[in-house]
Design an enzyme around this catalytic site. Structure first.
Site, PDB file in Angstrom:
ATOM      1  N   VAL A 192       0.836  -1.199   0.000  1.00  0.00           N
ATOM      2  CA  VAL A 192       0.000   0.000   0.000  1.00  0.00           C
ATOM      3  C   VAL A 192       0.873   1.251   0.000  1.00  0.00           C
ATOM      4  O   VAL A 192       0.593   2.223  -0.711  1.00  0.00           O
ATOM      5  CB  VAL A 192      -0.981   0.000   1.195  1.00  0.00           C
ATOM      6  N   CYS A 193       1.963   1.229   0.757  1.00  0.00           N
ATOM      7  CA  CYS A 193       2.873   2.390   0.808  1.00  0.00           C
ATOM      8  C   CYS A 193       3.495   2.638  -0.566  1.00  0.00           C
ATOM      9  O   CYS A 193       3.622   3.792  -0.995  1.00  0.00           O
ATOM     10  CB  CYS A 193       3.976   2.161   1.839  1.00  0.00           C
ATOM     11  N   GLU A 194       3.871   1.576  -1.242  1.00  0.00           N
ATOM     12  CA  GLU A 194       4.437   1.701  -2.586  1.00  0.00           C
ATOM     13  C   GLU A 194       3.427   2.352  -3.526  1.00  0.00           C
ATOM     14  O   GLU A 194       3.746   3.305  -4.240  1.00  0.00           O
ATOM     15  CB  GLU A 194       4.838   0.325  -3.115  1.00  0.00           C
TER      16      GLU A 194
END
Length: 168
Positions: free
Chosen positions: A62-64
Protein backbone atom coordinates in the site's frame (compact mmCIF):
# COMPACT_ATOMS: atom_id res chain seq x y z
CA UNK A 1 3.91 13.50 25.58
CA UNK A 2 0.44 13.25 24.14
CA UNK A 3 -0.75 9.71 23.27
CA UNK A 4 -3.84 8.77 21.25
CA UNK A 5 -5.40 5.43 20.36
CA UNK A 6 -7.26 6.27 17.16
CA UNK A 7 -5.83 3.83 14.64
CA UNK A 8 -5.04 0.18 14.01
CA UNK A 9 -2.40 -1.79 12.18
CA UNK A 10 -3.69 -5.07 10.71
CA UNK A 11 -6.64 -4.79 13.09
CA UNK A 12 -4.53 -4.27 16.22
CA UNK A 13 -4.84 -1.02 18.20
CA UNK A 14 -1.92 1.39 17.82
CA UNK A 15 -0.85 4.33 19.98
CA UNK A 16 0.06 7.55 18.19
CA UNK A 17 2.60 9.82 19.85
CA UNK A 18 2.70 13.59 19.55
CA UNK A 19 0.18 16.37 19.26
CA UNK A 20 -2.59 15.84 16.73
CA UNK A 21 -2.57 18.54 14.06
CA UNK A 22 -5.87 19.95 12.91
CA UNK A 23 -7.13 22.04 10.02
CA UNK A 24 -6.37 25.68 10.73
CA UNK A 25 -3.25 24.98 12.81
CA UNK A 26 0.03 26.65 11.92
CA UNK A 27 2.13 23.84 10.45
CA UNK A 28 4.80 22.78 12.94
CA UNK A 29 8.34 22.75 11.62
CA UNK A 30 10.20 19.45 11.37
CA UNK A 31 13.56 18.11 10.26
CA UNK A 32 13.76 15.03 8.06
CA UNK A 33 16.71 13.72 6.05
CA UNK A 34 17.22 13.64 2.29
CA UNK A 35 19.03 10.79 0.53
CA UNK A 36 22.38 12.57 1.02
CA UNK A 37 21.61 12.89 4.78
CA UNK A 38 21.21 16.65 4.56
CA UNK A 39 18.25 18.18 6.43
CA UNK A 40 14.85 18.82 4.86
CA UNK A 41 12.44 21.27 6.53
CA UNK A 42 9.37 23.31 5.64
CA UNK A 43 11.74 26.12 4.63
CA UNK A 44 12.87 23.96 1.68
CA UNK A 45 9.38 24.32 0.19
CA UNK A 46 8.49 27.79 1.49
CA UNK A 47 5.84 29.63 -0.50
CA UNK A 48 4.41 26.44 -2.02
CA UNK A 49 1.39 24.31 -1.28
CA UNK A 50 2.65 21.16 0.44
CA UNK A 51 0.98 17.77 0.05
CA UNK A 52 2.67 15.50 2.57
CA UNK A 53 2.06 11.77 2.18
CA UNK A 54 2.91 9.67 5.25
CA UNK A 55 3.67 5.97 4.89
CA UNK A 56 4.93 3.37 7.38
CA UNK A 57 7.47 1.95 4.87
CA UNK A 58 7.97 2.29 1.12
CA UNK A 59 8.78 -1.43 1.10
CA UNK A 60 5.14 -2.47 1.57
CA UNK A 61 2.39 -2.78 -1.02
CA UNK A 62 0.00 0.00 0.00
CA UNK A 63 2.87 2.39 0.81
CA UNK A 64 4.44 1.70 -2.59
CA UNK A 65 1.16 2.40 -4.38
CA UNK A 66 0.55 5.56 -2.32
CA UNK A 67 4.03 6.90 -3.11
CA UNK A 68 3.70 6.10 -6.82
CA UNK A 69 0.21 7.66 -6.99
CA UNK A 70 1.30 10.96 -5.47
CA UNK A 71 4.47 11.02 -7.61
CA UNK A 72 2.22 10.73 -10.70
CA UNK A 73 -0.18 13.40 -9.41
CA UNK A 74 2.65 15.83 -8.58
CA UNK A 75 2.76 17.10 -12.17
CA UNK A 76 -0.87 18.23 -12.02
CA UNK A 77 -0.36 20.35 -8.91
CA UNK A 78 0.65 23.90 -9.79
CA UNK A 79 3.23 25.55 -7.51
CA UNK A 80 3.06 22.67 -5.07
CA UNK A 81 5.50 20.27 -3.47
CA UNK A 82 4.58 16.62 -3.03
CA UNK A 83 6.54 15.12 -0.16
CA UNK A 84 6.52 11.51 1.01
CA UNK A 85 7.82 10.85 4.51
CA UNK A 86 8.58 7.48 6.12
CA UNK A 87 10.98 6.20 8.76
CA UNK A 88 12.84 4.11 6.17
CA UNK A 89 16.55 4.81 5.96
CA UNK A 90 17.38 7.42 3.30
CA UNK A 91 19.47 4.83 1.40
CA UNK A 92 16.51 2.45 1.15
CA UNK A 93 14.29 5.31 0.02
CA UNK A 94 16.81 6.26 -2.70
CA UNK A 95 16.90 2.67 -4.00
CA UNK A 96 13.09 2.53 -3.98
CA UNK A 97 12.78 5.86 -5.84
CA UNK A 98 15.31 4.75 -8.45
CA UNK A 99 13.59 1.42 -9.00
CA UNK A 100 10.08 2.92 -9.18
CA UNK A 101 10.88 6.09 -11.15
CA UNK A 102 9.92 8.48 -8.36
CA UNK A 103 11.12 11.81 -9.77
CA UNK A 104 8.32 14.33 -9.21
CA UNK A 105 7.90 13.90 -5.46
CA UNK A 106 10.43 14.52 -2.71
CA UNK A 107 10.97 11.47 -0.49
CA UNK A 108 12.54 12.09 2.91
CA UNK A 109 13.22 10.09 6.05
CA UNK A 110 12.03 10.74 9.60
CA UNK A 111 14.09 7.87 11.04
CA UNK A 112 16.66 9.90 12.98
CA UNK A 113 14.62 12.07 15.36
CA UNK A 114 11.05 11.25 14.30
CA UNK A 115 10.63 15.02 14.23
CA UNK A 116 7.71 14.98 11.79
CA UNK A 117 6.02 12.04 13.50
CA UNK A 118 6.11 13.68 16.92
CA UNK A 119 5.36 17.24 15.80
CA UNK A 120 2.34 16.13 13.74
CA UNK A 121 1.16 13.22 15.92
CA UNK A 122 1.81 10.47 13.38
CA UNK A 123 4.41 8.34 15.22
CA UNK A 124 3.24 4.81 16.04
CA UNK A 125 4.65 4.01 19.48
CA UNK A 126 4.59 0.26 18.96
CA UNK A 127 6.67 0.25 15.75
CA UNK A 128 8.48 3.64 15.63
CA UNK A 129 6.99 4.05 12.16
CA UNK A 130 4.65 6.72 10.82
CA UNK A 131 0.92 6.15 10.69
CA UNK A 132 -0.40 6.30 7.13
CA UNK A 133 -1.96 9.62 6.32
CA UNK A 134 -1.91 12.89 4.44
CA UNK A 135 -1.37 16.52 5.45
CA UNK A 136 -1.98 19.42 3.06
CA UNK A 137 -0.43 22.75 4.01
CA UNK A 138 -1.05 26.02 2.18
CA UNK A 139 1.53 28.56 0.97
CA UNK A 140 1.35 30.38 4.32
CA UNK A 141 2.08 27.17 6.27
CA UNK A 142 -1.45 26.69 7.57
CA UNK A 143 -2.79 23.12 7.70
CA UNK A 144 -5.75 22.79 5.31
CA UNK A 145 -6.33 19.00 5.32
CA UNK A 146 -5.35 16.16 7.65
CA UNK A 147 -6.07 12.45 7.44
CA UNK A 148 -4.86 9.95 10.00
CA UNK A 149 -5.87 6.67 8.33
CA UNK A 150 -7.92 4.62 10.78
CA UNK A 151 -6.48 1.28 9.56
CA UNK A 152 -2.89 1.37 8.31
CA UNK A 153 -3.44 -1.34 5.72
CA UNK A 154 -6.08 0.84 4.00
CA UNK A 155 -5.41 3.51 1.39
CA UNK A 156 -5.90 7.17 2.31
CA UNK A 157 -8.45 9.40 0.59
CA UNK A 158 -6.29 10.42 -2.39
CA UNK A 159 -9.08 12.30 -4.17
CA UNK A 160 -9.99 14.50 -1.19
CA UNK A 161 -6.35 15.43 -0.49
CA UNK A 162 -5.75 16.25 -4.15
CA UNK A 163 -8.96 18.28 -4.31
CA UNK A 164 -7.85 20.39 -1.35
CA UNK A 165 -4.30 20.82 -2.69
CA UNK A 166 -5.56 21.88 -6.12
CA UNK A 167 -7.97 24.39 -4.57
CA UNK A 168 -5.07 26.20 -2.90
Amino acid sequence: MEKRSVTTFAGNPITLLGKEVKVGDKAPDFVCLKADLSPFTLKDVAGKVKLISLVPSVDTGVCELQTIRFNQEAGSLQDAAVITISCDLPFAQARFCGAKGIENAVVVSDYKDTSFGLNYGFLMEEFRLLNRGIVVIDKDDVVRYVEYVAENTDHPNYDKALEVAKSL
